[in-house]
Design a protein around this motif. Structure first.
Motif, PDB file in Angstrom:
ATOM      1  N   SER A 125       0.424  -0.922   0.204  1.00  0.00           N
ATOM      2  CA  SER A 125      -0.243  -0.228   0.093  1.00  0.00           C
ATOM      3  C   SER A 125       1.096   1.183   0.019  1.00  0.00           C
ATOM      4  O   SER A 125       1.904   1.381   0.718  1.00  0.00           O
ATOM      5  N   PRO A 126       0.561   2.054  -0.619  1.00  0.00           N
ATOM      6  CA  PRO A 126       1.012   4.034  -0.607  1.00  0.00           C
ATOM      7  C   PRO A 126       0.779   4.085   0.666  1.00  0.00           C
ATOM      8  O   PRO A 126       1.881   5.087   1.324  1.00  0.00           O
ATOM      9  N   ASP A 127       0.261   4.011   1.508  1.00  0.00           N
ATOM     10  CA  ASP A 127       0.034   4.258   2.347  1.00  0.00           C
ATOM     11  C   ASP A 127       0.958   3.374   3.625  1.00  0.00           C
ATOM     12  O   ASP A 127       0.844   2.369   3.803  1.00  0.00           O
ATOM     13  N   PRO A 128       2.141   4.263   4.197  1.00  0.00           N
ATOM     14  CA  PRO A 128       2.771   3.582   5.257  1.00  0.00           C
ATOM     15  C   PRO A 128       1.986   2.526   6.464  1.00  0.00           C
ATOM     16  O   PRO A 128       2.665   2.143   6.833  1.00  0.00           O
ATOM     17  N   ALA A 129       1.849   3.329   6.868  1.00  0.00           N
ATOM     18  CA  ALA A 129       0.380   2.193   8.423  1.00  0.00           C
ATOM     19  C   ALA A 129      -0.732   1.821   7.650  1.00  0.00           C
ATOM     20  O   ALA A 129      -0.802   0.583   8.314  1.00  0.00           O
ATOM     21  N   LEU A 130       0.000   0.966   6.311  1.00  0.00           N
ATOM     22  CA  LEU A 130      -0.684   0.020   5.863  1.00  0.00           C
ATOM     23  C   LEU A 130       0.024  -1.033   5.538  1.00  0.00           C
ATOM     24  O   LEU A 130      -0.378  -2.062   4.669  1.00  0.00           O
ATOM     25  N   ARG A 131       1.296  -0.955   5.416  1.00  0.00           N
ATOM     26  CA  ARG A 131       2.370  -1.062   4.264  1.00  0.00           C
ATOM     27  C   ARG A 131       2.779  -2.425   4.646  1.00  0.00           C
ATOM     28  O   ARG A 131       3.157  -2.901   6.463  1.00  0.00           O
ATOM     29  N   GLY A 132       2.097  -3.605   3.839  1.00  0.00           N
ATOM     30  CA  GLY A 132       2.697  -5.019   4.959  1.00  0.00           C
ATOM     31  C   GLY A 132       1.272  -5.326   5.754  1.00  0.00           C
ATOM     32  O   GLY A 132       1.455  -6.587   7.056  1.00  0.00           O
ATOM     33  N   LYS A 133       0.368  -5.126   5.682  1.00  0.00           N
ATOM     34  CA  LYS A 133      -0.645  -4.995   6.579  1.00  0.00           C
ATOM     35  C   LYS A 133      -2.184  -4.993   6.225  1.00  0.00           C
ATOM     36  O   LYS A 133      -1.943  -5.018   5.209  1.00  0.00           O
ATOM     37  N   VAL A 134      -3.526  -5.694   7.057  1.00  0.00           N
ATOM     38  CA  VAL A 134      -4.215  -5.911   6.297  1.00  0.00           C
ATOM     39  C   VAL A 134      -5.335  -4.889   7.505  1.00  0.00           C
ATOM     40  O   VAL A 134      -5.303  -4.761   8.101  1.00  0.00           O
ATOM     41  N   PHE A 257      -2.084  -6.156  11.120  1.00  0.00           N
ATOM     42  CA  PHE A 257      -3.268  -6.301  11.165  1.00  0.00           C
ATOM     43  C   PHE A 257      -3.359  -5.033  11.431  1.00  0.00           C
ATOM     44  O   PHE A 257      -2.543  -4.334  12.207  1.00  0.00           O
ATOM     45  N   ARG A 258      -4.528  -4.094  10.740  1.00  0.00           N
ATOM     46  CA  ARG A 258      -5.256  -2.300  11.827  1.00  0.00           C
ATOM     47  C   ARG A 258      -6.466  -2.369  11.616  1.00  0.00           C
ATOM     48  O   ARG A 258      -7.000  -2.890  10.878  1.00  0.00           O
ATOM     49  N   LEU A 259      -6.709  -2.311  13.377  1.00  0.00           N
ATOM     50  CA  LEU A 259      -7.797  -2.973  13.477  1.00  0.00           C
ATOM     51  C   LEU A 259      -7.666  -0.815  12.917  1.00  0.00           C
ATOM     52  O   LEU A 259      -7.530  -0.161  13.210  1.00  0.00           O
ATOM     53  N   ALA A 260      -9.145  -0.528  12.513  1.00  0.00           N
ATOM     54  CA  ALA A 260      -9.753   0.396  12.586  1.00  0.00           C
ATOM     55  C   ALA A 260     -10.991   0.760  12.417  1.00  0.00           C
ATOM     56  O   ALA A 260     -11.832  -0.578  12.299  1.00  0.00           O
TER      57      ALA A 260
END
Length: 969
Positions: A125-134, A257-260
């Motif tokens: 993802s271009p968003d660093p906060a989501l790179r390698g995450k779901v 993962f990133r809870l959102a």
């Protein structure tokens, strides 16, 4: 191939299981269907009422009874000479919750999970906060708010020695890489010793094996010592205190993962969803390993003879439907003798045909449902109904404009993330080529948005990254619209995007176009190349894999990726904007607002209906013919009754205005923007007229209340789907409450001598014509080229509304009690009990069984109709060898009916007659619906000396007739 004679769709769930279906098998067999057509049977989310949220492709749903119950049903079905067709959902799985093992493994191990390539995930993802995450967009409020409220908790599963974060029903495993630090934090020697086995772990496959062994030791420790030591660790991560809450937050930030908040999904979700449903994740079934894993159970059941065919759900969601269908056909053919029976759920636009190179028998029948529904509508009603709709709502826009506006909204809201994914895939191609690298992402994004917004069909189906002539027929429509709407500065980018979306083959010399996301998901170029090779690998007839083709060029992989993402954008955009938005905004006549229809395409003349049927006979004689489904907006008899309004448009317009005036005191809210509002009110009146039960007494207070509750359920869904003054995303509960109050007030017992009686009187007046439409629609479904599909319970009246109303329990005891062999004509006098409809179905299924080839493979011949009322007749012949059938039906007859009967009085037909085709028997033609024989006459006044049948005789008993030289058994 086990080609069905007729299918019966059953909606399975915990309240109607395999054993429940088995208990009704005698009735199904007596009715005359050849195949039961089951909703999905694989394990779904607990409590699922539909089965489309599969969490385990490898097991038969225990809630439905498990594999044992399925096999019991199959054995009983096959013992009766019948078969089973199963609904298959290869496009998506249910995620979130705690039951999808593939998904949980990805949350635990990230991109190194064994299932990381099973879903359309963008790991880059271009968003660093989501790179390698779901992204896990399941929180009911902002992440920080939910964390502070203590609703995100760290827990421990003792049976599996697993730490996990839990939010409500959602479970997110903690990566074992963090276990060592967590265990050491307890400052206990025994836990420190256990921590050593987790020390230095990575997410690599070998370390995942190490972690599994370490977990065994941890589980054994907990079994010996209890969970108190672990509880001490969990206490240090409690979120009701700032220090442990910060510790929990840092732990969660290290996970895969990133809870959102659930609202973030619209803009940031980094995996493909089913439409905009964040609990359904797209599956990469184009990969060979995923394809085999998804279908393993189905293949076993097919090989064992348990199931006999497949219905493929949402075929347009797949990366390459053509390739999927061919692979599926080959695999099934390798398991059992004979070509497999496969139909696909596919929405076709007017003039669009199912692609001939798909290895399937046809569609599930929405195209027929559209055609037969349009045939019932009088074109003379289109203009006056549109004028009144415009006068009431203040908007004279045609449906096409309403749909375009909905597309624009959906693109910028619900599917913004999906639009970004497609634009990024194209922007990556631009960046790889020196001549195009200065096209900005914003430029490409605008271009893709305009193309998708104006796309006239669900999607295209390129081959090897290049569009076909058929694809270009539709793509060029969007291209021309984009040229008109985009700024001139954007036209150069449009030209390039056109090329990258398949106008021409990519030039391999133009660099490595595959960096970043590929194949509909993230991944590096080597993974992308591997995915492309496996996606292209076909299976042999013996189930083995053919030698893999040569590796694809990076440029071709990138172009195929972009095309897949673009197609996986246009398909859900069309569905969400049209089916789930615009159809709830535009209400000229709701009988033309349903899945697979275009309300601007108001009616269909007899010649066009014949042409469509002739094409079915030539190309897809084994496709399903549906008039009701689990997804319809309104039941088949609701639509048939509302179609009558097209014949009496001036009267309906006056009635609509009168009701609106009389109910004005019940309106709520600000007079300048009252509730429910003019459009919603007008659609409400149509809905009440359409679903009003036959023989319904407005003095029945309990019955009125039950009807009001059903309509209120529809109303809430309709208002939210329209997304005008309320929506699922941002509900306006005050407005919704006012709308419900308006509905309950106009249906209150106090209105028994007013509005309630007026509706009852109006419905009673149009109901005979509606019943006539029902009988015509039923006969056409049973005799047109294709396989008639019955939706559960609709052999009697189907006055259902959109789901869940159309999935209510069916009273099979009632239907079994009313089934007999009495001719339908004998039941016409009591048509309000719907037994005449059931009898027509029963008789024509018997004809299909008696002469299997006649209506299954028979030639299709439109018949000439002559005389005063020729415009009110549709007639055609089916021929197979020496067997003939002449199908005759009455249409647009609201002004011609014989009193209270849904039939034209014989004398009113005057000289109207059908002309028999040459070679057709002229005598001993038995009407299977009236149990009478007819003989043709010759008209000496006609030069051709044709044999003809006068309709005053043929349609004397019923508004429909099926005349054949096949003798009843």
């Amino acid at each position: 191939m086990t080609s069905p004679r007729a299918t019966l769709r059953l909606q399975l769930h915990h309240g109607f299981t395999f054993d429940d279906a088995l208990a009704q098998l005698d009735y199904f067999g007596a009715l005359g269907v050849s195949h039961l057509y089951l909703s999905p049977i694989t394990t779904a989310q607990p409590g699922s009422m539909h089965g489309y949220d599969t969490v385990d492709y490898g097991t038969v749903s225990a809630e439905l009874g498990g594999e044992g119950a399925l096999r019991r049903l199959a054995d009983a079905v096959h013992a009766r000479g019948m078969g089973l067709i199963v609904d298959m959902v290869p496009n998506h799985m249910g995620v979130g919750g705690s039951h999808n093992a593939w998904w949980l493994d990805i949350l635990e191990w990230g991109r190194h999970s064994a299932f990381a390539r099973h879903f359309d995930m963008d790991w880059h993802s271009p968003d660093p906060a989501l790179r390698g995450k779901v992204l896990m967009p399941f929180l009911g409020a902002q992440y920080g708010e939910e964390l502070a409220a203590g609703r995100i908790e760290l827990k421990f599963d003792a049976a599996n020695a697993r730490f996990y974060a839990q939010y409500g029903p959602h479970v997110c495993p903690i990566c074992p890489v963090d276990y060592a630090a967590m265990l050491q934090s307890a400052d206990r020697a025994d836990l420190a010793a256990l921590a050593a086995s987790f020390q230095g772990l990575t997410t690599q496959p070998d370390d995942q094996m190490r972690a599994a062994a370490a977990r065994v030791a941890l589980r054994d420790f907990v079994q010996r010592e209890g969970t108190d030591p672990i509880e001490f660790i969990l206490e240090s991560y409690r979120s009701d205190d700032p220090v442990p809450r910060e510790r929990l937050h840092r732990l969660l930030e290290r996970q895969h993962f990133r809870l959102a908040w659930w609202r973030t999904a619209m803009d940031e979700v980094n995996w493909r969803r089913f439409f905009d449903v964040s609990s359904l994740a797209g599956v990469r079934v184009e990969r060979h390993d995923v394809f085999e894993a998804v279908h393993k159970l189905i293949f076993r059941l097919y090989a064992d003879g348990v199931i006999d065919g497949l219905r493929i759900d949402h075929i347009d969601g797949l990366a390459d439907p053509r390739e999927y269908c061919e692979r599926l056909r080959q695999r099934l053919a390798s398991l059992r003798a004979g070509p497999p029976y496969i139909v696909v759920e596919k929405i076709l636009a007017r003039g669009e045909a199912l692609r001939e190179d798909w290895a399937v028998q046809g569609t599930t029948g929405y195209d027929f449902m559209n055609d037969v529904g349009a045939l019932l509508h009088d074109p003379a009603g289109a203009a006056p109904l549109a004028e009144t709709w415009a006068a009431i709502t203040g908007d004279d826009a045609p449906f096409a404009d309403v749909s375009l506006g909905a597309r624009r909204e959906i693109l910028t809201a619900s599917l913004a993330a999906e639009l970004d994914h497609a634009a990024r895939a194209l922007h990556r191609i631009a960046r790889e080529q020196p001549g195009t690298r200065d096209f900005t992402f914003a430029n490409v994004h605008r271009t893709v948005a305009q193309l998708a917004m104006h796309f006239p069909v669900y999607r295209i189906y390129p081959v090897n990254g290049v569009r076909s002539a058929i694809d270009n027929r539709y793509f060029d429509v969007a291209l021309a619209a984009a040229r008109k709407t985009l700024p001139r500065a954007n036209l150069a980018a449009l030209e390039q995007v056109d090329g990258w979306l398949g106008a021409r083959a990519p030039d391999p010399a133009n660099g490595n176009g595959s960096s970043g996301s590929s194949g509909g998901s993230g991944g590096n170029s080597s993974n992308s190349n591997k995915a492309a090779r496996t996606a292209n690998a076909s299976t042999s007839k013996h189930g083995g894999q053919n030698p893999p083709p040569a590796p694809l060029s990076h440029a071709l992989i990138a172009q195929r990726t972009a095309l897949a993402l673009f197609s996986q954008l246009t398909a859900p955009l069309a569905a969400k904007a049209t089916e789930d938005t615009a159809l709830y905004r535009y209400g000229r006549l709701l009988s033309r607002n349903d899945v697979g229809t275009d309300p601007d395409d108001f009616s269909l003349d007899v010649a066009a209906f014949h042409a469509a049927n002739a094409q079915r006979q030539r190309r897809t004689p084994h496709a399903l013919l549906a008039t009701a489904t689990h997804d319809h907006k309104r039941g088949e008899d609701v639509r048939a009754r509302l179609a009558v309004l097209s014949e009496i448009a001036p009267e309906w317009n006056a009635t609509l205005r009168a009701w609106s005036t009389s109910n004005q005191p019940q309106r709520r809210g600000d007079p300048a923007q009252w509730s429910p509002g003019p459009a919603a009110e007008a659609m409400l009146y149509q809905t009440l007229v359409g679903c009003w039960p036959p023989q319904f007494d407005p003095a029945d207070a309990a019955g009125v209340q039950a009807l009001a509750e059903r309509v209120a359920q529809w109303q809430l869904k309709a208002l939210r789907e329209a997304k005008l003054r309320t929506s699922w995303i941002a509900p306006d509960e005050n407005y919704e409450s006012e709308c419900q109050a308006f509905l309950f007030d106009i249906l209150s017992p106090q209105g028994r001598e007013g509005f309630l009686d007026e509706v009852a009187t109006f419905v009673a007046r149009i109901s005979p014509a509606g019943a006539l439409n029902t009988l015509l629609q039923t006969v056409l479904r049973m005799t047109s080229p294709g396989v008639p599909d019955l939706y559960q319970g609709t052999e009697l009246w189907d006055f259902s509304l959109v789901d869940p109303d159309n999935r209510r329990p069916v009273d099979y005891a009632q239907r079994a009690a009313s089934l007999d062999d009495v001719a339908p004509a004998a039941k016409l006098a009591d048509w309000r009990d719907a037994h005449v409809k059931q009898a027509v179905i029963h008789r024509l299924l018997a004809l299909r069984e008696r002469a299997p080839g006649l209506l299954r493979e028979g030639e299709y011949w439109p018949l000439e109709v002559r005389g005063a009322l020729a415009a009110h007749v549709i007639a055609f012949a089916r021929r197979h060898g020496d067997n003939w059938a002449m199908i005759v039906g009455t249409r647009h007859a609201a002004a011609l009916l014989d009193g209270d009967l849904p039939r034209v009085a014989p004398e009113r037909w005057e000289d109207t007659a059908i002309v028999l085709p040459k070679g057709c028997p002229a005598s001993a033609l038995h009407d299977w619906l009236a149990d009478v024989d007819h003989a043709a006459k010759k008209d000496a006044a006609q030069d051709d000396q044709a044999n003809w049948l006068p309709l005053r005789d043929v349609l004397a008993a019923l508004p429909v007739a099926v005349l054949t030289n096949v003798v009843r058994g």
